[in-house]
Design a protein around this motif. Structure first.
Motif, PDB file in Angstrom:
ATOM      1  N   ASP A   1       0.869  -1.073   0.182  1.00 43.42           N
ATOM      2  CA  ASP A   1      -0.078  -0.151   0.102  1.00 43.42           C
ATOM      3  C   ASP A   1       0.854   1.166  -0.315  1.00 43.42           C
ATOM      4  OD1 ASP A   1       0.783  -0.590   2.381  1.00 43.42           O
ATOM      5  OD2 ASP A   1      -0.400   0.628   3.402  1.00 43.42           O
TER       6      ASP A   1
ATOM      7  N   LEU B   1       3.142   2.751  -4.597  1.00 42.86           N
ATOM      8  CA  LEU B   1       2.552   3.373  -5.604  1.00 42.86           C
ATOM      9  C   LEU B   1       2.823   3.688  -7.660  1.00 42.86           C
ATOM     10  CD1 LEU B   1       1.772   6.549  -3.655  1.00 42.86           C
ATOM     11  CD2 LEU B   1       0.914   4.458  -3.294  1.00 42.86           C
TER      12      LEU B   1
ATOM     13  N   VAL C   1      -0.720   8.207 -10.537  1.00 41.79           N
ATOM     14  CA  VAL C   1      -0.515   8.902  -9.105  1.00 41.79           C
ATOM     15  C   VAL C   1       1.170   8.453  -9.151  1.00 41.79           C
ATOM     16  CG1 VAL C   1      -0.358   7.711  -6.666  1.00 41.79           C
ATOM     17  CG2 VAL C   1      -2.343   7.080  -8.093  1.00 41.79           C
ATOM     18  N   THR C   2       1.603   8.447 -10.019  1.00 36.88           N
ATOM     19  CA  THR C   2       3.077   8.860  -9.961  1.00 36.88           C
ATOM     20  C   THR C   2       3.736  10.216  -9.993  1.00 36.88           C
ATOM     21  OG1 THR C   2       3.529   7.432 -11.609  1.00 36.88           O
ATOM     22  CG2 THR C   2       3.508   6.534  -9.637  1.00 36.88           C
TER      23      THR C   2
END
Lengths: 453, 453
Positions: free
Chosen positions: B12, B15, B20-21
């Motif tokens: 979790d 990523l 998102v990254t």
């Protein structure tokens, strides 16, 4: 062709007579081993330094830079078969810029001479090792020298903006800057400061200056025990005071100075603490009052804001003269541990215990305000048994400093005397990082080999 | 087995979703290129950082550390196929020691949060980049961040006593010390400060603190031309004043802040200079008077010791908000040159000329007191021609700074934007020294590769 033919230095500045070279082959750390150099070479210019180092590089011959020889760790001691490169004749102040507050100096400039030169412009070079009447800026840079006022104003590294130096491969380079700030690349100038001649030989230094400080108030405290004096130091730190100097001198030191200089220091105390407070105006008065209260609270037999300027100057002069005064009495082994301020009383107690345990006279001077203690282990000339006991006491003091969260050297450097201490202080991985950096910048290992690590 | 299976971090916090990254792959330097990372990993402990770097070492995969992403040179931008190691969750102040005047913090602690925490103990962490409400101590250490008050109180490196970090070979080490002084070995902690994540990933920082400063007096000066304001800066340096801040803000910045925050900064001037004087008592009053005189002597249209605390706070707040306010208007290319104080007027003139020559809007904020200027090149969104002209203006400004004896980066770091500038500033031999040191401490070149040099 030997290396001596390739140095590029006129013969009258290449000294090879063993009687002459012997006197220029060691610093002031009387207990450190000294090698026999091939020659002592006096350089006058950066280009001459470069020529000497380049020859040493070609021949893989060690080269040890030397300033005034006032070091206290053996860092400038000659290496067998190497060249000693004396920089004391490179002694010119090249530039003083009052607007930018900087000066550019050659490495052989004596600390006090720089201070006097910039004072004429209303400026101040703060780092003031007790050796300031003799030691050179080049040596101060090599050891990252501290001094009395660094408790408030910082050490040599805090004042070095830029350097010119010769690398281990004989290249002449400029590191650092002349601007107030700058982050272009790694701080290689800062890395060289304190590297004790193992990463480069400095040929010019650009130092930051400050305005001359305001007149200071001196507070003196007399104590019946050294641990009480230590409590006063911790109390002043806890009270949030920031003295411009906070020095400790014990009766051994005062007596030795008096015997030498006849200064009439008739102090009826085991230990004296000397504080300087230099906040301007009423803030300084208040700080002085609070320092007196800290001294009294810790059990001072007498604590006073000095009203006699001559007397307070005499006490500070005595502090500066303590080391040479004790040297007159016999071989002195100088300690230089630095502990957290709150541990100063405990560390002073440990030093007393080492003296008792090993039946050795230990005189104490200390930059007490920053926890940097200089116990001086004194033995009678020729007393080898006492010398052996002193070495044991020295080792105990180093071990105690590390146990209390301190360091084996606060300002004198590792040189030869603290090599075992460095191994005790740093992890094997960090020592390997040192070796990697050294290898990167001095691939043939010619710069002051065998020192530091 | 891919590297992602070997990181030792719960899934979790690894990523990999490109959307998102991407948002965590760049800092605030809008013009710098950004790579696509394999993953962004959020570490919570030093051991997790070590585990990630060790995996990167085994696989020779690049790793880029990231704090708050407020950098202005692209230093934290992701590298293609590498790992971004986000440290923002390592945000605890571990220790505050009022007696030793130090704090121990994790790298993700926000600068203002540290300042607030130590203020409760009557202490102060001076380095105050304008990003202080958002930027982290880890990022401040990586860039050797400066700020408003460093003109008197120094930059991040001056406050870093020690570090814990992970080396390029995945070793967790401690560098530096907790004592006030110490010269045991090379200053590797100081070397890491400002190395922009290329020599190690910092997992803990021990910072020096000062007592909270006395209340300051603000002096404001309004000028009809930016060069006049520069003359006032040079005049204050020549007068020997040491302000605790001396900031320049021009009308472009004030207007942008006003448009955003509606602060009612109805300043009828081309440029405002803001000085803070914090000498205690009468000394501060005198310094303020002299600063007013310097401003007036340089042609200020209006110069006054502020009697309205709210107004002077608003002006300083506007200075801090200038960068984000301008960013709202379009892509901003931020300059960071630093020149000798005496050359500030000339440098400001050169910046004006670059704006005229290349038909670009250049807003100016500056830590004028130490010659660190931040011309902000603003273009309309989507105007590629203007962007190209801005790049030329940027190059002219860098060249002018070097010509005037300055540096290409005063406090933002080299990152990606100043790589050509670094080559122009440093000699080839000194650049080689950088490469050697990098190779020594990061033999596989995995730490933030492609940045700085």
């Amino acid at each position: 062709m030997t290396i001596l033919d390739e140095l590029g230095i006129p013969a009258d500045r290449v000294l090879t007579d063993p009687d002459v070279t012997a006197s220029l082959s060691h610093d002031d750390a009387e207990w450190a081993p000294v090698g026999r150099p091939l020659a002592v070479v006096r350089a006058l210019t950066a280009e001459e330094v470069q020529s000497v180092v380049a020859a040493c590089y070609r021949h893989s011959v060690p080269v040890v830079a030397r300033g005034a020889g006032t070091g206290l760790s053996g860092g400038a001691n000659a290496v067998d078969g190497g060249i000693v490169l004396a920089l004391d004749r490179m002694d010119r102040v090249l530039e003083i810029d009052p607007l930018e507050r900087l000066a550019v100096v050659q490495p052989g400039v004596v600390n006090d001479d720089l201070r006097a030169a910039v004072a004429k412009e209303g400026l101040w070079y703060p780092p003031d090792p007790a050796s300031s009447p003799w030691s050179t800026i080049g040596g101060n840079v090599a050891t990252n020298a501290g001094g009395l006022c660094c408790v408030k104003y910082g050490v040599t590294r805090d004042y070095v903006l830029g350097l010119q130096m010769v690398t281990g491969t004989g290249e002449l380079v400029r590191l650092g800057r002349r601007t107030a700030k700058g982050v272009a690349g790694y701080d290689l100038a800062g890395l060289v400061v304190g590297s004790e001649g193992t990463l480069g030989i400095v040929t010019e230094v650009t130092v930051k200056l400050r305005p001359l400080p305001p007149p200071a108030i001196t507070v003196a405290g007399y104590f019946a025990s050294i641990v009480d004096a230590g409590e006063a130091v911790a109390a002043s730190a806890a009270a949030g005071l920031t003295p411009a100097a906070l020095e400790l001198v014990d009766r051994h030191c005062l007596a030795a100075v008096d015997a030498w200089k006849n200064m009439g220091l008739s102090v009826e105390a085991e230990v004296v603490l000397l504080a300087r407070l230099d906040e301007p105006g009423a803030a300084g008065e208040l700080a002085a009052e609070r320092m007196v209260a800290c001294f009294e609270g810790a059990g001072a037999t007498y604590a006073v804001r000095s009203t006699d300027e001559a007397e307070s100057e005499a006490l500070f002069a005595a502090r500066r003269l303590a080391y040479p005064a004790l040297e007159r009495l016999g071989p002195v082994l100088t300690e230089d541990v630095c502990v957290p301020k709150g541990r100063v009383p405990e560390m002073l107690g440990r030093i007393e215990k080492a003296a008792t345990d090993h039946r050795i006279t230990i005189a104490n001077i200390a930059h007490a305000g920053d926890g940097n203690l200089h116990p001086l282990l004194v033995v009678d000339p020729g007393d080898e048994a006492a010398k052996a006991r002193a070495q044991l006491a020295f080792d105990d003091i180093v071990a105690a400093a590390l146990e209390l969260g301190g360091t084996v050297t606060g300002e004198h450097g590792v040189g030869l005397l603290k090599k075992p201490g460095l191994v005790a202080e740093l992890s094997p991985v960090v020592l390997d990082m040192h070796r990697s950096v050294k290898q990167a910048l001095d691939p043939r290992g010619i710069l002051n080999p065998g020192k530091v690590f």
